[in-house]
Design a protein around this motif. Structure first.
Motif, PDB file in Angstrom:
ATOM      1  N   GLU A 121     -15.481   5.150  -4.039  1.00 53.11           N
ATOM      2  CA  GLU A 121     -14.265   5.430  -4.802  1.00 53.11           C
ATOM      3  C   GLU A 121     -13.147   5.914  -3.882  1.00 53.11           C
ATOM      4  O   GLU A 121     -11.977   5.571  -4.074  1.00 53.11           O
ATOM      5  N   ALA A 122     -13.515   6.709  -2.879  1.00 51.85           N
ATOM      6  CA  ALA A 122     -12.510   7.216  -1.945  1.00 51.85           C
ATOM      7  C   ALA A 122     -11.935   6.101  -1.081  1.00 51.85           C
ATOM      8  O   ALA A 122     -10.758   6.130  -0.712  1.00 51.85           O
ATOM      9  N   GLU A 123     -12.763   5.103  -0.762  1.00 51.39           N
ATOM     10  CA  GLU A 123     -12.269   3.954   0.008  1.00 51.39           C
ATOM     11  C   GLU A 123     -11.172   3.225  -0.764  1.00 51.39           C
ATOM     12  O   GLU A 123     -10.177   2.770  -0.166  1.00 51.39           O
ATOM     13  N   LYS A 124     -11.321   3.122  -2.074  1.00 48.47           N
ATOM     14  CA  LYS A 124     -10.288   2.484  -2.906  1.00 48.47           C
ATOM     15  C   LYS A 124      -9.012   3.324  -2.903  1.00 48.47           C
ATOM     16  O   LYS A 124      -7.902   2.795  -2.801  1.00 48.47           O
ATOM     17  N   ASP A 125      -9.166   4.652  -3.000  1.00 51.95           N
ATOM     18  CA  ASP A 125      -7.999   5.542  -2.961  1.00 51.95           C
ATOM     19  C   ASP A 125      -7.280   5.441  -1.621  1.00 51.95           C
ATOM     20  O   ASP A 125      -6.053   5.546  -1.544  1.00 51.95           O
ATOM     21  N   ALA A 126      -8.052   5.246  -0.561  1.00 55.40           N
ATOM     22  CA  ALA A 126      -7.479   5.204   0.786  1.00 55.40           C
ATOM     23  C   ALA A 126      -6.482   4.073   0.937  1.00 55.40           C
ATOM     24  O   ALA A 126      -5.510   4.177   1.710  1.00 55.40           O
ATOM     25  N   LEU A 127      -6.684   2.976   0.207  1.00 59.30           N
ATOM     26  CA  LEU A 127      -5.783   1.831   0.313  1.00 59.30           C
ATOM     27  C   LEU A 127      -4.359   2.177  -0.118  1.00 59.30           C
ATOM     28  O   LEU A 127      -3.407   1.516   0.294  1.00 59.30           O
ATOM     29  N   ASN A 128      -4.214   3.232  -0.928  1.00 56.99           N
ATOM     30  CA  ASN A 128      -2.882   3.677  -1.342  1.00 56.99           C
ATOM     31  C   ASN A 128      -2.070   4.239  -0.182  1.00 56.99           C
ATOM     32  O   ASN A 128      -0.847   4.356  -0.274  1.00 56.99           O
ATOM     33  N   HIS A 129      -2.770   4.593   0.893  1.00 56.77           N
ATOM     34  CA  HIS A 129      -2.091   5.157   2.066  1.00 56.77           C
ATOM     35  C   HIS A 129      -1.843   4.105   3.146  1.00 56.77           C
ATOM     36  O   HIS A 129      -1.344   4.435   4.222  1.00 56.77           O
ATOM     37  N   ILE A 130      -2.197   2.854   2.840  1.00 58.55           N
ATOM     38  CA  ILE A 130      -2.022   1.775   3.816  1.00 58.55           C
ATOM     39  C   ILE A 130      -1.189   0.682   3.161  1.00 58.55           C
ATOM     40  O   ILE A 130      -1.676  -0.417   2.875  1.00 58.55           O
ATOM     41  N   LYS A 131       0.069   0.972   2.896  1.00 57.98           N
ATOM     42  CA  LYS A 131       0.946   0.033   2.204  1.00 57.98           C
ATOM     43  C   LYS A 131       1.684  -0.895   3.170  1.00 57.98           C
ATOM     44  O   LYS A 131       2.004  -2.028   2.818  1.00 57.98           O
TER      45      LYS A 131
END
Length: 235
Positions: free
Chosen positions: A43-53
């Motif tokens: 789940e955290a890996e999915k959240d991390a994508l929000n920081h790689i725009k």
């Protein structure tokens, strides 16, 4: 009594930094439910994508601020912040492996909020733990090697009386102090360099402490170190 102390040599370089600390005593880090921690990481890996725009990986804020930081002190060639290493793996479609509950928890928090997070076994510390500049002769053996690789003079490190605990601020940790399933007393930290993200930093710190308490029990003490409050009791 042992303390964590952030020394003036560090503050002179990074006066606006804040170091969030979670001191854990009497926890149970034995793995009981591997699926729980694998799900936490996923789940955290999915959240991390929000920081790689930004398609240019190095232009993303969570990456850029730490690259700029690493230019302010001598580092080992190719050394990058721990958060860059995690985000790079996720951005390439690779998953973060489950290690043990404490490591899985702080890796999940690091990914979710895009801050460097780390952890060490308090019972392995010799004397106080310090965040400071290296003398350059501190012993340091990292995971996967048996070679002593002392830090450079004036490199930013965590250290105790035995040697370096983590090199290049948050790049590589010592095998001597790493968290294992047998760890019952732990030092966890979150590092803030971007003052514009202080509210997220506070949220991440509280979330880290609560997640450890809910999953591993024990007692939790949370603190934030800055130029006005540069030390905290750890045991």
């Amino acid at each position: 009594m042992k303390k964590f102390i952030v020394e003036d040599e560090f503050w002179n370089l990074f006066p606006n930094a804040k170091i969030g600390v979670v001191i854990c005593h009497g926890i149970d880090n034995k793995i009981k439910d591997t699926d729980r921690y694998k799900k936490m990481i996923s789940e955290a890996e999915k959240d991390a994508l929000n920081h790689i725009k930004d398609s240019d990986f190095s232009n993303n804020t969570a990456i850029k601020v730490w690259r700029d930081v690493f230019k302010k002190f001598k580092t080992k060639k190719g050394a990058r912040s721990s958060i860059e290493a995690l985000l790079k793996r996720v951005s390439n479609g690779n998953h973060i492996n489950s290690i043990n509950p404490l490591v899985d928890i702080y890796n999940s928090v690091s990914l979710k909020y895009a801050f460097p997070c780390g952890g060490e076994n308090i019972d392995t510390f010799v004397g106080d733990l310090k965040l400071t500049q290296a003398v350059g002769n501190e012993n340091f053996i990292t995971l996967g090697t048996d070679t002593n690789s002392p830090p450079y003079e004036s490199e930013i490190i965590y250290k105790d009386e035995e040697g370096a605990v983590c090199r290049c601020w948050n790049w590589r940790e010592s095998v001597r102090t790493m968290l294992t399933e047998d760890t019952t007393n732990a030092f966890l930290c979150i590092e803030l360099i971007d003052k514009n993200r202080f509210e997220e930093f506070e949220e991440a710190l509280q979330y880290l402490g609560e997640t450890v308490r809910e999953n591993l029990g024990g007692s939790i003490n949370i603190g934030i170190l800055d130029t006005a409050h540069s030390e905290i009791k750890i045991i």
